[in-house]
Design a protein around this motif. Structure first.
Motif, PDB file in Angstrom:
ATOM      1  N   PRO A 186      20.242 -79.787 -78.838  1.00 33.03           N
ATOM      2  CA  PRO A 186      21.262 -80.811 -79.065  1.00 33.03           C
ATOM      3  C   PRO A 186      22.334 -80.742 -77.982  1.00 33.03           C
ATOM      4  N   PRO A 187      23.205 -81.735 -77.895  1.00 32.03           N
ATOM      5  CA  PRO A 187      24.263 -81.705 -76.889  1.00 32.03           C
ATOM      6  C   PRO A 187      25.162 -80.474 -77.033  1.00 32.03           C
ATOM      7  N   THR A 188      25.364 -79.769 -75.922  1.00 35.27           N
ATOM      8  CA  THR A 188      26.225 -78.586 -75.911  1.00 35.27           C
ATOM      9  C   THR A 188      27.664 -79.057 -75.741  1.00 35.27           C
ATOM     10  N   ALA A 189      28.398 -79.087 -76.860  1.00 32.67           N
ATOM     11  CA  ALA A 189      29.729 -79.681 -76.866  1.00 32.67           C
ATOM     12  C   ALA A 189      30.836 -78.668 -77.118  1.00 32.67           C
ATOM     13  N   TRP A 190      30.462 -77.405 -77.415  1.00 33.79           N
ATOM     14  CA  TRP A 190      31.456 -76.392 -77.745  1.00 33.79           C
ATOM     15  C   TRP A 190      31.126 -75.098 -77.018  1.00 33.79           C
ATOM     16  N   PRO A 191      32.154 -74.358 -76.581  1.00 35.16           N
ATOM     17  CA  PRO A 191      31.891 -73.080 -75.909  1.00 35.16           C
ATOM     18  C   PRO A 191      31.434 -72.008 -76.887  1.00 35.16           C
TER      19      PRO A 191
ATOM     20  N   ALA B  96      28.953 -83.045 -72.879  1.00 34.57           N
ATOM     21  CA  ALA B  96      28.833 -83.600 -74.225  1.00 34.57           C
ATOM     22  C   ALA B  96      30.140 -83.541 -75.009  1.00 34.57           C
ATOM     23  N   ALA B  97      31.133 -82.807 -74.501  1.00 36.77           N
ATOM     24  CA  ALA B  97      32.416 -82.735 -75.197  1.00 36.77           C
ATOM     25  C   ALA B  97      33.264 -83.974 -74.957  1.00 36.77           C
ATOM     26  N   THR B  98      32.961 -84.701 -73.898  1.00 34.47           N
ATOM     27  CA  THR B  98      33.791 -85.853 -73.532  1.00 34.47           C
ATOM     28  C   THR B  98      33.019 -87.176 -73.505  1.00 34.47           C
TER      29      THR B  98
ATOM     30  N   LEU C 295      18.102 -91.111 -71.938  1.00 36.00           N
ATOM     31  CA  LEU C 295      18.457 -89.712 -72.171  1.00 36.00           C
ATOM     32  C   LEU C 295      18.499 -89.498 -73.672  1.00 36.00           C
ATOM     33  N   LYS C 296      17.725 -88.511 -74.147  1.00 35.20           N
ATOM     34  CA  LYS C 296      17.722 -88.193 -75.569  1.00 35.20           C
ATOM     35  C   LYS C 296      17.688 -86.675 -75.749  1.00 35.20           C
ATOM     36  N   PHE C 297      18.504 -86.208 -76.691  1.00 30.15           N
ATOM     37  CA  PHE C 297      18.518 -84.806 -77.084  1.00 30.15           C
ATOM     38  C   PHE C 297      17.803 -84.652 -78.428  1.00 30.15           C
ATOM     39  N   ILE C 298      17.204 -83.500 -78.655  1.00 30.36           N
ATOM     40  CA  ILE C 298      16.693 -83.230 -79.992  1.00 30.36           C
ATOM     41  C   ILE C 298      17.877 -83.143 -80.940  1.00 30.36           C
TER      42      ILE C 298
ATOM     43  N   VAL D   7      24.548 -78.971 -69.481  1.00 27.17           N
ATOM     44  CA  VAL D   7      25.857 -78.335 -69.636  1.00 27.17           C
ATOM     45  C   VAL D   7      26.920 -79.183 -68.934  1.00 27.17           C
ATOM     46  N   ARG D   8      27.025 -79.042 -67.632  1.00 25.62           N
ATOM     47  CA  ARG D   8      27.955 -79.899 -66.876  1.00 25.62           C
ATOM     48  C   ARG D   8      27.290 -81.191 -66.414  1.00 25.62           C
ATOM     49  N   GLY D   9      25.979 -81.168 -66.278  1.00 30.20           N
ATOM     50  CA  GLY D   9      25.252 -82.349 -65.838  1.00 30.20           C
ATOM     51  C   GLY D   9      25.019 -82.418 -64.345  1.00 30.20           C
ATOM     52  N   THR D  10      25.595 -81.494 -63.566  1.00 32.71           N
ATOM     53  CA  THR D  10      25.466 -81.563 -62.108  1.00 32.71           C
ATOM     54  C   THR D  10      24.029 -81.363 -61.658  1.00 32.71           C
ATOM     55  N   THR D  11      23.335 -80.409 -62.250  1.00 33.67           N
ATOM     56  CA  THR D  11      21.941 -80.164 -61.859  1.00 33.67           C
ATOM     57  C   THR D  11      21.050 -81.327 -62.265  1.00 33.67           C
ATOM     58  N   SER D  12      21.274 -81.872 -63.443  1.00 29.44           N
ATOM     59  CA  SER D  12      20.469 -83.012 -63.904  1.00 29.44           C
ATOM     60  C   SER D  12      20.585 -84.189 -62.939  1.00 29.44           C
TER      61      SER D  12
END
Length: 490
Positions: free
Chosen positions: A400-405, A420-422, A437-440, A373-378
């Motif tokens: 997949p990348p979460t790019a929209w709310p 993923a939005a930016t 790093l790979k997303f389904i 989501v934000r990437g902070t935990t990753s």
């Protein structure tokens, strides 16, 4: 000052929050006990607050609403004694409207109202996307709101309806509502359930002895010994009584179903059944599909617990790379463990997760998680793995990348806060500082949930707006506030 609780995960704001959970039962002795057990099984869907309403012939309607967890509030004899009756509904909440993470007791459902033909209570899972517009109109016509919840609009719409009975009034009210809703409601004798025409949020029907139950997920039936009968259909309303059983109505214009695909990825418990499929098996299939799409040479496949576990097992089975518990979760990390001062916050996820150093040292590690989501935990988890001596760190993400709310009952950050939005996938890899790093893919996710041909872009089988930006119901309130929805060109 209203009663407030800290966020459900004070050390981790990097997950999409489960929406809410609803449960109802009719035709059983001590209904409140069954409702409390059902809500306990649905606790993963909301940890801020919970409430129960019952009806008894002698005492009438009874209700209890509490801040915090079901186990802390609905297990004492004193509380359960004030909730007699053979019919009851309940709700567990994570706030998706109003102030995030600061639920007031007035916002805790179920909501109750007295009508000319008797009282009714209602509990709602989802989000009303035209709630602000409805609220303005209702207030202008004299309605007085008691909460900041979008769900209260339904009670006021029912009060203004001229329907002959409560089910008719609820039908009329829901025809004016946009967005996503799965609802359980009750009168003195009737248990009602309804899903929005797209069926975005889940609702299932169960049988317990001579009684009936409704719940957000089938796992809530297991705890009370109920048999799963079927899912409530999109756009269906059921009216259930102990004497006549289940009566089904379809009050809305037929529409193509768009169930939330993220229920399969993360929200639902892995021991639940969705669309006739085991959630656990679906998540394992997601891991297998991810391994086909994004292979990498490594020594271990490790889940980010607990949500990444089934997908990691699937990835390991498909790839042939050994599965290992490289990260151990502290199961006793409670929400009130310690006041999260700045010093404690800097410890990050170490209060919840610890690396199995003996296993990780010198290894090339694949970490499987459900989302970024934000990437902070990753980032924090990557640092922990490297500190433990890992040779390489590869992230594989089971969505997949979460790019929209999301505007249908999920607490999603503003779009600019979604990584993923930016950023592109490669930019996210560099930002997180991992070897790969790979997303389904969205097609891969669709195949994993049973759509053999992948995603049909002209007629998607699921709501996947958080990935695609294609909203099946226009988020009217958010557009009014300036949200820019995806254009055809995008």
């Amino acid at each position: 000052m209203p009663t407030q609780l800290p966020p459900a995960h004070p050390f981790d704001d990097d997950k999409l929050r489960e929406e809410c959970g609803v449960f109802g039962v009719v035709g059983v002795a001590d209904a409140a006990n069954f409702v409390a057990l059902g809500l306990h099984a649905l606790q993963h869907r909301g940890q801020e607050a919970g409430g129960i309403v019952t009806h008894d012939a002698k005492t009438g309607f009874n209700q209890a609403r509490r801040m915090g967890l079901v186990r802390d509030n609905f297990t004492s004899a004193d509380t359960m004694q004030i909730l007699p009756g053979s019919i009851g509904i309940g709700h567990v909440r994570y706030s998706t409207a109003g102030v995030k993470g600061q639920t007031a007791i007035r916002d805790v459902q179920p909501f109750f109202g007295e009508f000319s033909m008797g009282g009714a209570a209602i509990a709602h899972n989802g989000n009303i996307t035209n709630a602000m517009q409805l609220r303005r109109e209702l207030i202008e016509r004299g309605s007085i709101f008691q909460s900041s919840s979008d769900s209260e609009c339904i009670i006021h719409l029912m009060a203004r309806s001229m329907g002959r009975n409560i089910p008719d009034r609820m039908e009329e009210a829901l025809r004016k509502v946009e967005g996503a809703f799965s609802i359980v409601a009750m009168t003195r004798t009737k248990l009602l359930g309804c899903r929005d025409p797209l069926g975005v949020r889940p609702l299932v029907l169960g049988k317990i002895g001579d009684g009936w139950a409704l719940a957000s997920e089938t796992c809530a039936f297991d705890i009370i010994g109920a048999d799963f009968v079927r899912e409530i259909e999109p756009g269906e309303m059921v009216v259930i009584t102990a004497e006549r059983g289940v009566e089904s109505h379809f009050p809305f214009r037929p529409n193509r179903a768009r169930f939330c695909i993220f229920e399969h990825v993360y929200f639902s418990r892995p021991d639940s059944i969705l669309g006739g499929r085991s959630v656990y098996e679906t998540r394992e299939n997601i891991g297998r599909e991810l391994a086909k799409e994004a292979p990498v040479d490594a020594d271990l496949v490790c889940p980010v617990p607990d949500s990444g576990t089934p997908a990691a097992i699937g990835y390991a089975l498909q790839s042939g790379i050994p599965y290992a518990m490289g990260i151990i979760r502290n199961q006793y990390m409670g929400r009130t463990f310690i006041e999260p001062t700045e010093q404690i916050r800097n410890m990050g996820v170490r209060l919840k997760l610890n690396v199995n150093r003996a296993l990780i040292k010198g290894k090339r590690v694949i970490l499987v998680d459900d989302s970024v989501v934000r990437g902070t935990t990753s980032q924090k988890i990557k640092e922990m793995i490297l500190d433990a001596g890992a040779k390489e760190v590869h992230f594989r993400i089971a969505s997949p990348p979460t790019a929209w709310p999301c505007f249908y009952g999920v607490d999603t950050p503003q779009r600019e806060k979604l990584l993923a939005a930016t950023m592109s996938e490669d930019e996210m890899r560099d930002h997180l500082g991992v070897d790969s790093l790979k997303f389904i893919t969205l097609d891969g996710l669709y195949r994993a949930v049973g759509e053999a041909g992948g995603r049909d872009s002209s007629a998607p089988a699921y709501c996947d707006a958080c990935f695609s930006g294609e909203y099946p119901v226009a988020p009217s309130d958010m557009i009014e506030q300036g949200f820019q929805a995806k254009t055809a060109a995008e």
